[in-house]
Design an enzyme around this catalytic site. Structure first.
Site, short mmCIF file in Angstrom:
data_model
loop_
_atom_site.label_atom_id
_atom_site.label_comp_id
_atom_site.label_asym_id
_atom_site.label_seq_id
_atom_site.Cartn_x
_atom_site.Cartn_y
_atom_site.Cartn_z
N SER A 197 0.84 -1.14 0.00
CA SER A 197 0.03 0.17 0.11
C SER A 197 0.88 1.39 0.07
O SER A 197 1.85 1.37 -1.01
CB SER A 197 -0.92 -0.28 1.06
OG SER A 197 -1.87 0.90 0.98
N GLU A 256 -9.49 -4.76 -3.85
CA GLU A 256 -9.03 -3.88 -2.89
C GLU A 256 -9.70 -2.75 -2.08
O GLU A 256 -9.67 -2.64 -1.06
CB GLU A 256 -7.85 -3.18 -3.91
CG GLU A 256 -6.67 -3.69 -4.49
CD GLU A 256 -5.65 -3.82 -3.59
OE1 GLU A 256 -5.63 -3.78 -2.41
OE2 GLU A 256 -4.55 -4.39 -4.38
N HIS A 303 -8.14 -5.32 0.21
CA HIS A 303 -6.87 -4.79 0.47
C HIS A 303 -6.22 -5.29 2.04
O HIS A 303 -6.83 -5.43 2.80
CB HIS A 303 -7.02 -3.22 0.72
CG HIS A 303 -5.58 -2.32 0.63
ND1 HIS A 303 -5.19 -2.36 -0.43
CD2 HIS A 303 -5.15 -1.70 1.61
CE1 HIS A 303 -3.71 -1.53 -0.16
NE2 HIS A 303 -4.07 -0.73 1.15
#
Length: 514
Positions: A196, A318, A417
């Protein structure tokens, strides 16, 4: 993590001084090792300065404070929390896991945590390097660095610099280069991995002039390369809003405030920068032309950085991480989502784009279409574009998509995610606090983790993620576009993201103009 008095200790002599660490799980661990001077007082928002070192033997058996950040007692319903007290500005430390502090010169893996530029810590249990050190004979380093307003606020004025977070990470990388040989590592075989926001950092480091020649490989997990990063002029409105929230008129007054007040003001900036249908990012890297010369997604396409080995991937859903459990978004209408699509594809093309997403996910609600759009434009499509560009340069990447959905929260999160993280580290015992892992079948979970964890080890060691317990994984080239699909059945597929790639290529040609 604190050291138990019953555990064995070990000593290492570094150029900066002697360390006493602990033996945990058969691996030597050195915690809270300072790599830069504390960024306090006048050094707040200044570039990281060298640490003066220490005399005698420094105890390195317990974690140090994490970078100051917002904290919610009881955590969140997805991760269960991503950073816990103690917090302190004196946080520029790193942890090292090594099979032995000897002269074996093992490959080195440096982990840069994510957290939307506002949360996280290198000392989180889930980011323990123990499994990589033990299973892969690697030396693993995890880094704490400044986040939130202390790391990402842009201040305009004489003597001020942008991106303190980046100066921290560069200092940590230099520390690794100069010290890791004394801890059993090879300073000429360094892989940086991040997830990320940490993947954005990883790419920025790979292309930075001060890191030239220091990095051999990078792993980019779920990089939000679709973020529109501001230049200084574009950031100044955000800085002005933050100053008002903090009750300060300039940098000098900010430096006089205690850090909890700065973090509190950052919470107010969340509300002021939030837009419907977009991932909230109150603090961002600044492309200032000095500390950061270009968007990190471009860093691996220019100069010596093109020679760095790259593995890149994303999860299938995500955006479900931030939107699937939000009742407001669950109630989104088709008209609202088409309006959001129009901001990407233009008003005329938005209804057809909605139909494309709807066909790809049978039974999709408007919220599902919205989340697939956000996943595409923030994560999947920019990652595929990087893969395409590297293939055109003759330096293809290894690409993957993580598809295993979690049953948690009634299956609403999908393959969200962060879900790949415990599989990559293969350390589910360190993620017992995380609600998003509830209900995973142990046999499937553990088998997939075994395959992924060893693919990461192979890549760090050789630049090739293939190993005997994985289907053949080819690099991503433009004829085949091979992408490894990590699910209950692992499959190497051609052009796995093709529908998204083609839709957004068309959107670039027909979308709204500035």
């Amino acid at each position: 993590m604190a050291h138990s008095p019953d555990e064995e200790t070990t000593v290492a002599d570094l150029p900066t001084g002697r360390l006493r660490g602990a033996i945990e799980g058969g691996v030597a661990v050195f915690r809270a090792v300072p790599y830069a001077a504390p960024p306090v007082g006048d050094l707040r928002w200044r570039p990281a300065r060298p640490h003066p070192g220490w005399s005698g033997t420094r105890d390195a058996t317990a974690d140090g404070p994490s970078a100051p950040q917002l904290y919610r007692e009881g955590g969140d319903p997805v991760l269960g929390g991503h950073g816990s007290p103690p917090f302190d500005e004196d946080c520029l430390t790193l942890n090292v896991w090594t099979p032995a502090a000897d002269d074996a010169r093992r490959p080195v893996l440096v982990w840069i945590h994510g957290g939307g530029f506002v949360s996280g810590s290198g000392s989180l249990p889930g980011y323990s390097g123990e499994t990589f050190a033990r299973d892969g004979d690697l030396v693993v380093v995890s880094v704490n660095y400044r986040i939130g307003p202390l790391g990402y606020l842009y201040l305009d004025g004489p003597g001020e610099i942008g991106n303190p977070w980046l100066s921290d990470q560069l200092a940590a990388l230099r520390w690794v280069k100069e010290n890791i040989a004394a801890l059993g590592g090879d300073p000429d075989s360094i892989t940086i991995a991040g997830q990320s926001g940490g993947a954005v950092s990883t790419a920025a480091l790979a292309g930075h002039p001060q890191a030239q020649g220091l990095i051999k490989r990078v792993v980019l997990q779920s990089p939000p390369f679709g973020l529109d990063l501001p230049d200084p002029d574009a950031y100044l409105d955000r800085t002005a809003a933050y100053l008002e929230l903090a009750g300060a008129k300039d940098a000098a007054e900010l430096r006089a405030l205690p850090w909890p007040e700065l973090i509190g003001a950052g919470a107010g900036l969340f509300a002021q920068t939030m837009r419907w249908g977009y991932w909230p990012t109150p603090f961002l890297p600044v492309v200032d032309g000095a500390t950061l010369s270009r968007h990190p997604v471009e860093a691996l396409l220019h100069g010596p950085a093109t020679g760095i080995d790259v593995m890149i991937g994303w999860t299938r859903e995500e955006a479900n991480f931030g939107f699937a459990l939000d009742e407001e978004y669950a109630a989104a209408t088709r008209e609202q989502v088409i309006g959001r699509l129009a901001e990407t594809f233009g008003a005329e093309a938005a209804p057809e784009a909605y139909a494309v997403y709807e066909r790809a996910r049978p039974g999709a609600r408007p919220a599902d279409v919205l989340m697939d759009l956000i996943t595409d434009e923030l994560f999947r499509v920019p990652s595929v574009r990087l893969a395409e560009a590297r293939a055109a340069l003759g330096r293809p990447v290894w690409a993957y998509q993580f598809d295993l959905p979690t049953p948690a929260h009634g299956g609403r999160l999908g393959a969200a995610h962060c879900l790949e993280l415990p599989f990559v580290f293969d350390n589910f015992d360190q993620w017992s606090h995380a609600p998003f892992l509830a209900g995973l079948a142990p046999a499937v979970r553990d088998g997939l983790a075994y395959a992924m964890h060893r693919a990461w080890i192979a890549f760090v060691r050789t630049g090739d993620p293939n190993h005997p317990d994985l289907p053949r994984w080819e690099p991503y080239d433009t004829p085949k576009r091979t992408t490894m699909r990590f699910d209950s059945v692992i499959t190497a597929l051609g052009d796995l993201a093709g529908s998204s790639r083609l839709l957004h290529e068309q959107g670039r040609r027909t979308g709204p103009t500035e």
